[in-house]
Design a protein around this motif. Structure first.
Motif, PDB file in Angstrom:
ATOM      1  N   ASP A 106       4.041  25.135   1.753  1.00 18.54           N
ATOM      2  CA  ASP A 106       3.789  24.164   0.743  1.00 18.54           C
ATOM      3  C   ASP A 106       4.582  22.865   0.812  1.00 18.54           C
ATOM      4  O   ASP A 106       5.784  22.955   0.876  1.00 18.54           O
ATOM      5  N   GLY A 107       4.294  21.933   0.553  1.00 24.30           N
ATOM      6  CA  GLY A 107       4.949  20.483   0.258  1.00 24.30           C
ATOM      7  C   GLY A 107       4.550  19.465   1.127  1.00 24.30           C
ATOM      8  O   GLY A 107       3.454  19.755   2.010  1.00 24.30           O
ATOM      9  N   ASP A 108       4.896  18.220   0.976  1.00 22.28           N
ATOM     10  CA  ASP A 108       4.215  17.170   1.582  1.00 22.28           C
ATOM     11  C   ASP A 108       5.165  16.828   2.726  1.00 22.28           C
ATOM     12  O   ASP A 108       6.098  17.417   3.021  1.00 22.28           O
ATOM     13  N   PHE A 109       4.797  15.552   3.394  1.00 19.74           N
ATOM     14  CA  PHE A 109       5.288  15.146   4.595  1.00 19.74           C
ATOM     15  C   PHE A 109       5.974  13.747   4.345  1.00 19.74           C
ATOM     16  O   PHE A 109       5.301  13.088   3.391  1.00 19.74           O
ATOM     17  N   VAL A 110       7.118  13.492   4.547  1.00 22.30           N
ATOM     18  CA  VAL A 110       8.023  12.228   4.202  1.00 22.30           C
ATOM     19  C   VAL A 110       8.808  11.603   5.524  1.00 22.30           C
ATOM     20  O   VAL A 110       9.363  12.561   6.254  1.00 22.30           O
ATOM     21  N   GLU A 111       8.657  10.304   5.521  1.00 21.45           N
ATOM     22  CA  GLU A 111       9.603   9.611   6.595  1.00 21.45           C
ATOM     23  C   GLU A 111      10.275   8.564   5.763  1.00 21.45           C
ATOM     24  O   GLU A 111       9.559   7.776   5.206  1.00 21.45           O
ATOM     25  N   CYS A 112      11.411   8.624   5.832  1.00 21.86           N
ATOM     26  CA  CYS A 112      12.406   7.402   5.566  1.00 21.86           C
ATOM     27  C   CYS A 112      12.732   6.704   6.615  1.00 21.86           C
ATOM     28  O   CYS A 112      13.484   7.151   7.338  1.00 21.86           O
ATOM     29  N   GLY A 113      12.225   5.365   6.598  1.00 21.22           N
ATOM     30  CA  GLY A 113      12.637   4.581   7.459  1.00 21.22           C
ATOM     31  C   GLY A 113      11.305   4.579   8.656  1.00 21.22           C
ATOM     32  O   GLY A 113      11.168   5.519   9.435  1.00 21.22           O
ATOM     33  N   VAL A 114      10.419   3.635   8.419  1.00 13.66           N
ATOM     34  CA  VAL A 114       9.161   3.779   9.017  1.00 13.66           C
ATOM     35  C   VAL A 114       9.021   2.719   9.962  1.00 13.66           C
ATOM     36  O   VAL A 114       8.232   2.930  10.887  1.00 13.66           O
ATOM     37  N   TYR A 115       9.460   1.608   9.706  1.00 12.76           N
ATOM     38  CA  TYR A 115       9.162   0.394  10.680  1.00 12.76           C
ATOM     39  C   TYR A 115       7.817   0.011  10.793  1.00 12.76           C
ATOM     40  O   TYR A 115       7.109  -0.432   9.917  1.00 12.76           O
ATOM     41  N   PHE A 136       1.284  12.353   3.239  1.00 12.37           N
ATOM     42  CA  PHE A 136       2.373  11.605   4.022  1.00 12.37           C
ATOM     43  C   PHE A 136       3.108  10.439   3.603  1.00 12.37           C
ATOM     44  O   PHE A 136       2.495   9.290   3.527  1.00 12.37           O
ATOM     45  N   TRP A 137       4.218  10.605   3.111  1.00 14.00           N
ATOM     46  CA  TRP A 137       4.839   9.442   2.477  1.00 14.00           C
ATOM     47  C   TRP A 137       5.677   8.610   3.461  1.00 14.00           C
ATOM     48  O   TRP A 137       6.507   9.243   3.974  1.00 14.00           O
ATOM     49  N   GLY A 138       5.509   7.389   3.350  1.00 11.76           N
ATOM     50  CA  GLY A 138       6.447   6.441   4.153  1.00 11.76           C
ATOM     51  C   GLY A 138       7.421   5.319   3.415  1.00 11.76           C
ATOM     52  O   GLY A 138       6.727   4.629   2.576  1.00 11.76           O
ATOM     53  N   PHE A 179      13.764  -0.761  -1.274  1.00  7.53           N
ATOM     54  CA  PHE A 179      15.285  -0.192  -0.843  1.00  7.53           C
ATOM     55  C   PHE A 179      15.333   1.262  -1.466  1.00  7.53           C
ATOM     56  O   PHE A 179      15.167   1.382  -2.471  1.00  7.53           O
ATOM     57  N   LEU A 180      15.838   2.054  -0.205  1.00  2.00           N
ATOM     58  CA  LEU A 180      16.134   3.683  -0.496  1.00  2.00           C
ATOM     59  C   LEU A 180      17.619   3.560  -1.117  1.00  2.00           C
ATOM     60  O   LEU A 180      18.359   2.946  -0.228  1.00  2.00           O
ATOM     61  N   PRO A 181      17.833   4.348  -2.264  1.00  3.60           N
ATOM     62  CA  PRO A 181      17.217   5.326  -2.809  1.00  3.60           C
ATOM     63  C   PRO A 181      16.294   4.744  -3.822  1.00  3.60           C
ATOM     64  O   PRO A 181      15.415   5.431  -4.472  1.00  3.60           O
ATOM     65  N   ASP A 182      16.449   3.528  -4.246  1.00  5.48           N
ATOM     66  CA  ASP A 182      15.853   2.909  -5.559  1.00  5.48           C
ATOM     67  C   ASP A 182      14.241   3.205  -5.325  1.00  5.48           C
ATOM     68  O   ASP A 182      13.873   3.312  -6.548  1.00  5.48           O
ATOM     69  N   ILE A 197      14.184  11.740   8.824  1.00  6.76           N
ATOM     70  CA  ILE A 197      15.238  10.568   7.927  1.00  6.76           C
ATOM     71  C   ILE A 197      15.672   9.548   9.198  1.00  6.76           C
ATOM     72  O   ILE A 197      16.367  10.200   9.984  1.00  6.76           O
ATOM     73  N   ASP A 198      15.176   8.361   9.401  1.00  8.46           N
ATOM     74  CA  ASP A 198      15.472   7.451  10.581  1.00  8.46           C
ATOM     75  C   ASP A 198      15.935   6.183  10.009  1.00  8.46           C
ATOM     76  O   ASP A 198      15.356   5.191   9.931  1.00  8.46           O
TER      77      ASP A 198
END
Ligand SMILES: C[S@@+](CC[C@H](N)C(=O)[O-])C[C@H]1O[C@@H](n2cnc3c(N)ncnc32)[C@H](O)[C@@H]1O
Length: 264
Positions: A106-115, A136-138, A179-182, A197-198
């Motif tokens: 259960d749950g979504d996909f996330v990438e932090c740092g997508v370029y 899929f959240w980027g 800008f993350l985390p904002d 996380i990248d």
């Protein structure tokens, strides 16, 4: 196998007598690239088959599973934007394997740092964009790199729109610019099955973990792209070791330079 499980791309029956090799001069931190390439050529003559040279990894006598998986070879090769994208094939395959696991939670996909979005797109294309049903959240600043003088080649005004265009036919992809985390305030899944996380900086990665960790479901995969890289990236390992230690976790360090954690 329970019928409800999503089908994974099938793997062929492999012959015993054929192995792939992979070699690219793309690695980092080499003082004499020409000499390095000469040595690579010589190593090819010394190694048993199944060698991988690239992305600061030199190994041999391996199955090179990434290149034995036709769906991955197709997803990787159709998404190459620059020489690094090919060199990091082994890293990309670990993302795909993590996704095979996370798909079934259960749950979504996330990438932090997508370029450019190549990490996200390679994972989705591995399954097929019609079959990949997870949101899929980027997250990225896209047009600039938040660390001064660290811009990647294509980071300039307009990159966000360019990456959005790349995903025009991928309704499951939600790109968030800021800008993350904002920027989590603009939208964030309640449950996360896959978290890549990248961000290439310890401060941003810890802030991201602070925000998302409680949303990662039991069994969820967290892949830290730079955890096992030394040099400037060592600050990430130092911060992440302390952060995970405080929660009773040890990061699995991978020879690819990544690290991963499976949430209990
Ligand atoms: C190495 S690139 C990501 C590559 C991508 N994951 C892939 O697989 O192709 C790192 C990205 O992190 C972004 N970044 C770093 N710190 C950030 C922060 N605090 N907020 C948003 N984006 C950030 C940079 O703008 C850059 O595009």
């Amino acid at each position: 196998m329970p019928a409800a499980l999503p089908p994974l791309p099938s793997l062929p029956d492999l012959p015993m007598d054929r192995l792939n090799n992979f070699a690219t001069p793309v690695s980092w931190g080499i003082t004499d690239p020409q000499r390095f390439q000469e040595l690579m050529e010589e190593l090819k003559t010394l190694f048993t088959p199944g060698y991988y040279m690239g992305d600061n990894l030199i190994t041999w006598g391996r199955n090179l599973s990434a290149f034995e998986d036709p769906a991955f070879v197709q997803a990787l090769s159709s998404n190459i934007q620059n020489p690094s994208d090919e060199a990091i094939a082994w890293r990309r395959y670990l993302l795909v394997c993590s996704a095979c696991h996370a798909m079934q939670l259960d749950g979504d996909f996330v990438e932090c740092g997508v370029y450019l979005g190549t990490g996200i797109k390679t994972v989705i294309d591995y399954f097929g964009k019609q079959r990949f049903g997870k949101p899929f959240w980027g997250y990225d600043t896209f047009d600039y790199h938040p660390a001064a003088n660290h811009n990647f080649a294509e980071q300039r005004a307009g990159l966000f729109e360019k990456v959005q265009q790349r995903f025009a036919d991928y309704p499951q992809v939600q790109l968030i610019k800021g800008f993350l985390p904002d920027s989590f305030a603009q939208g964030c899944p309640d449950k996360v099955a896959y978290l890549h996380i990248d961000l290439n900086n310890a401060e941003g990665e810890i802030a991201t973990l602070e925000h998302l960790w409680d949303r990662v479901v039991p069994g969820g995969m967290v892949v830290l792209d730079d955890y096992e890289w030394a040099g400037v990236y060592r600050a990430q390992k130092r911060a992440e070791d302390q952060w995970f230690q405080a929660r009773g976790y040890r990061v699995f360090p991978l020879p690819t330079g990544q690290g991963f954690v499976i949430k209990r």
